[in-house]
Design an enzyme around this catalytic site. Sequence first.
Site, PDB file in Angstrom:
ATOM      1  CG  ASN A 192      -1.849  -1.215   1.214  1.00  0.00           C
ATOM      2  OD1 ASN A 192      -2.429  -1.586   0.184  1.00  0.00           O
ATOM      3  ND2 ASN A 192      -1.956  -1.866   2.367  1.00  0.00           N
ATOM      4  NE  ARG A 193       3.430   2.353  -4.942  1.00  0.00           N
ATOM      5  CZ  ARG A 193       3.259   1.150  -5.500  1.00  0.00           C
ATOM      6  NH1 ARG A 193       3.092   0.091  -4.725  1.00  0.00           N
ATOM      7  NH2 ARG A 193       3.250   1.010  -6.796  1.00  0.00           N
ATOM      8  CG  MET A 194       1.138   2.363   4.083  1.00  0.00           C
ATOM      9  SD  MET A 194       0.968   4.064   4.653  1.00  0.00           S
ATOM     10  CE  MET A 194       0.956   3.784   6.422  1.00  0.00           C
TER      11      MET A 194
END
Length: 214
Positions: A192-194
Amino acid sequence: MTDLTSLRISYTRDALRRADLNPDPLAQFKSWFDAAQQADLPEPYALSLATADASGRPSVRTVLLRGADAGALTFYSNFESHKGHDLAANPQAELLFYWAELERQVRAYGSIARVPDAEADDYFHVRPRDSQLAAHASDPQSAPIENREALEAKFAALHERFPEDQPVPRPDFWGGYRVTVQEWEFWQGRPNRMHDRFRYSRQGDGWQIERLMP
């Protein structure tokens, strides 16, 4: 052309925690570099080198890492190349390693200095002989040339100039650059692009480590 807006993958391979980090960024880099080698990645020693000229115009290209010691990273090039002119006018650079299969990247920023001539000589003479001749043939590197045939003719003439029984001297215009790293960043892709990102900043004789927003 494919619709690029729909192309993406989710990074799920690993995580990076503060407790995982070596307090010495060079040791941390070597640990990740060793993992890239053990994973049999193609050319894990290839890096993107970003420079800028005196006016601030940026330029980037791929070079090969040839040393990592004493807080510095070393590569070799033609001093008369585009990058050589940039570094003469503005002796600082940023290096980027991207190991897609491990979902990792490392950035390293620092000041540049040439390696001593004796060290450059030692490295030049462990290169394959044709690579040594190619260093002569590519001068002046980055300059226009009429066609491929002219380049091949120059290379062939160097084979005649330096017979197999004679050593090839290192040209004065070719040598090494050492980047004394003042800031490192280690990036591990996450879902999630975290992403996990940690920056090492030089603080006196030590390093400050900070987690960065993804």
